[in-house]
Design a protein around this motif. Structure first.
Motif, PDB file in Angstrom:
ATOM      1  N   TYR A  26       0.892  -1.013   0.398  1.00  0.00           N
ATOM      2  CA  TYR A  26       0.046   0.160   0.077  1.00  0.00           C
ATOM      3  C   TYR A  26       0.544   1.196  -0.083  1.00  0.00           C
ATOM      4  N   VAL A  27       0.262   2.323  -0.198  1.00  0.00           N
ATOM      5  CA  VAL A  27       1.093   4.138  -0.569  1.00  0.00           C
ATOM      6  C   VAL A  27       0.603   4.972  -0.270  1.00  0.00           C
ATOM      7  N   ASP A  28       0.690   5.342   1.086  1.00  0.00           N
ATOM      8  CA  ASP A  28       0.262   6.819   1.359  1.00  0.00           C
ATOM      9  C   ASP A  28       1.197   7.748   0.699  1.00  0.00           C
ATOM     10  N   VAL A  29       0.224   8.415  -0.261  1.00  0.00           N
ATOM     11  CA  VAL A  29       1.385   9.455  -0.959  1.00  0.00           C
ATOM     12  C   VAL A  29       1.042  10.669  -0.315  1.00  0.00           C
ATOM     13  N   THR A  30       0.261  11.019   0.750  1.00  0.00           N
ATOM     14  CA  THR A  30       0.284  12.315   1.430  1.00  0.00           C
ATOM     15  C   THR A  30       0.803  12.075   2.662  1.00  0.00           C
ATOM     16  N   PHE A  31       1.827  11.452   3.266  1.00  0.00           N
ATOM     17  CA  PHE A  31       1.866  10.830   4.607  1.00  0.00           C
ATOM     18  C   PHE A  31       2.016  12.210   5.797  1.00  0.00           C
ATOM     19  N   THR A  90       3.855  -3.023  -9.057  1.00  0.00           N
ATOM     20  CA  THR A  90       2.635  -2.499  -9.477  1.00  0.00           C
ATOM     21  C   THR A  90       1.839  -2.921  -7.227  1.00  0.00           C
ATOM     22  N   VAL A  91       0.783  -2.055  -6.861  1.00  0.00           N
ATOM     23  CA  VAL A  91       0.949  -1.767  -5.272  1.00  0.00           C
ATOM     24  C   VAL A  91      -1.325  -2.305  -5.468  1.00  0.00           C
ATOM     25  N   ASP A  92      -1.502  -2.632  -4.301  1.00  0.00           N
ATOM     26  CA  ASP A  92      -2.841  -3.381  -4.019  1.00  0.00           C
ATOM     27  C   ASP A  92      -3.953  -1.944  -3.565  1.00  0.00           C
ATOM     28  N   GLY A  93      -2.844  -0.623  -3.459  1.00  0.00           N
ATOM     29  CA  GLY A  93      -3.986   0.466  -3.140  1.00  0.00           C
ATOM     30  C   GLY A  93      -3.292   1.919  -2.685  1.00  0.00           C
ATOM     31  N   ILE A  94      -3.668   2.373  -3.293  1.00  0.00           N
ATOM     32  CA  ILE A  94      -3.089   4.208  -3.119  1.00  0.00           C
ATOM     33  C   ILE A  94      -4.423   4.901  -2.570  1.00  0.00           C
ATOM     34  N   LEU A  95      -3.267   5.698  -1.481  1.00  0.00           N
ATOM     35  CA  LEU A  95      -4.328   6.607  -0.306  1.00  0.00           C
ATOM     36  C   LEU A  95      -3.469   7.621  -0.484  1.00  0.00           C
ATOM     37  N   ALA A  96      -4.749   9.213  -1.201  1.00  0.00           N
ATOM     38  CA  ALA A  96      -4.146  10.735  -0.753  1.00  0.00           C
ATOM     39  C   ALA A  96      -5.045  11.271  -0.059  1.00  0.00           C
ATOM     40  N   ASP A  97      -4.369  12.166   0.646  1.00  0.00           N
ATOM     41  CA  ASP A  97      -5.122  13.055   1.471  1.00  0.00           C
ATOM     42  C   ASP A  97      -4.929  14.094   0.983  1.00  0.00           C
ATOM     43  N   LEU A  98      -5.585  14.723   0.067  1.00  0.00           N
ATOM     44  CA  LEU A  98      -4.665  16.655  -0.672  1.00  0.00           C
ATOM     45  C   LEU A  98      -4.833  17.815   0.337  1.00  0.00           C
TER      46      LEU A  98
END
Length: 301
Positions: A26-31, A90-98
């Motif tokens: 999983y990726v959290d692009v806005t830590f 590839t990854v299973d999920g991406i989260l972005a809190d803008l």
């Protein structure tokens, strides 16, 4: 870790949207303060991986000491390349809190808030050259008019741009006080706070190229998510929500869905939620930042 750094918005809805598999990547692009990341780790097993992106040096201090966690000191515009460098195609999920974190708003010297007297900086990435002061002092009147009108949805964008260009001839506009003095006649009485917030939003979006970054990120997310993987994006104003909504619905940030020779839609995602998810009453009372948040979830086809 700073507990008051930033209260994560719609935490449970984000986890539901990601539909986390214990052994997934999983990726959290806005830590930011790491609130969402810590919650993702709780749902991962020992073989799961969480990769977090943040270009803000302040966010790095919140990095999580966990063997499953990797921190990338980069803007999420560089999602695909950095995942490859770490060995993940590839990854299973991406989260972005803008949203801008409350921590950034509360640091006077960052120049994000209209509450503090400071130099007009507004850079998320302190390495980058462009500051809000540079925008105000060097952009042509027409460019400023466009930025205030489109990114800030400021009603009197044209006369505001003219006021800035006229005032900076006498002296550069480098601080909040100088800016307010330069445009005092154009700030609507009784709506000062809302007006300045809109103007500051416009400058922040321009300084950090937020719309271009978002569009590039959405396109890359479609490339790196596995089939069945989830994209979860939380936005706080229509300028961000519109491209997210379009991309999940049509595979493009603007325009209609592409179709193949047989008329079949060519789009990477299915919308998991028909409408945007918004915060419930309890959260609205507890966290004022959740008021404007809209959450959208797409599943990779």
């Amino acid at each position: 870790m700073e507990t008051n750094y930033h209260v994560p918005v719609m935490l449970q809805a984000c986890m539901d949207g990601l539909a986390i598999k214990p052994n997934g990547v999983y990726v959290d692009v806005t830590f930011g303060g790491g609130g969402h990341s810590r919650e993702i780790l709780k749902h991962l097993g020992k073989d799961g991986v969480l990769i977090a992106f943040d270009q803000d040096p302040d966010a790095q201090r919140n990095a999580i000491d966990d063997p499953r966690f990797r921190f990338v000191d980069q803007n999420f515009a560089f999602l695909k390349n950095n995942l490859r460098l770490l060995g993940f195609r590839t990854v299973d999920g991406i989260l972005a809190d803008l949203g801008v974190s409350s921590h950034q708003f509360n640091e006077p010297e960052r120049g994000f808030s209209t509450r503090f007297e400071s130099t007009l900086d507004m850079r998320m990435d302190k390495q980058s050259e462009l500051t809000a002061a540079m925008v105000l002092n060097t952009y042509a009147e027409e460019q400023l008019h466009k930025i205030f009108g489109i990114y800030g949805e400021v009603k009197n964008a044209r006369s505001l741009a003219k006021a800035v260009v006229t005032a900076r001839v006498a002296q550069p506009i480098n601080t909040l006080a100088e800016f307010k003095q330069a445009v005092a006649a154009h700030i609507p009485k009784g709506k000062e706070n809302k007006y300045m917030a809109q103007v500051f939003q416009a400058l922040r979006i321009e300084v950090n190229k937020e719309i271009e970054v978002l569009e590039s990120f959405l396109e890359q997310s479609a490339e790196v998510l596995k089939p069945g993987g989830r994209l979860v994006v939380m936005s706080y104003h229509s300028l961000e929500d519109r491209p997210v909504k379009n991309f999940i619905a049509k595979g493009k940030v603007r325009g209609e869905v592409d179709k193949d020779f047989y008329g079949n839609q060519q789009k990477p995602f299915n919308a998991v939620t028909r409408k945007a998810v918004v915060a419930d009453e309890a959260e609205l009372l507890a966290n004022s930042r959740s008021r404007s948040a809209k959450l959208r979830v797409g599943e990779k086809l």
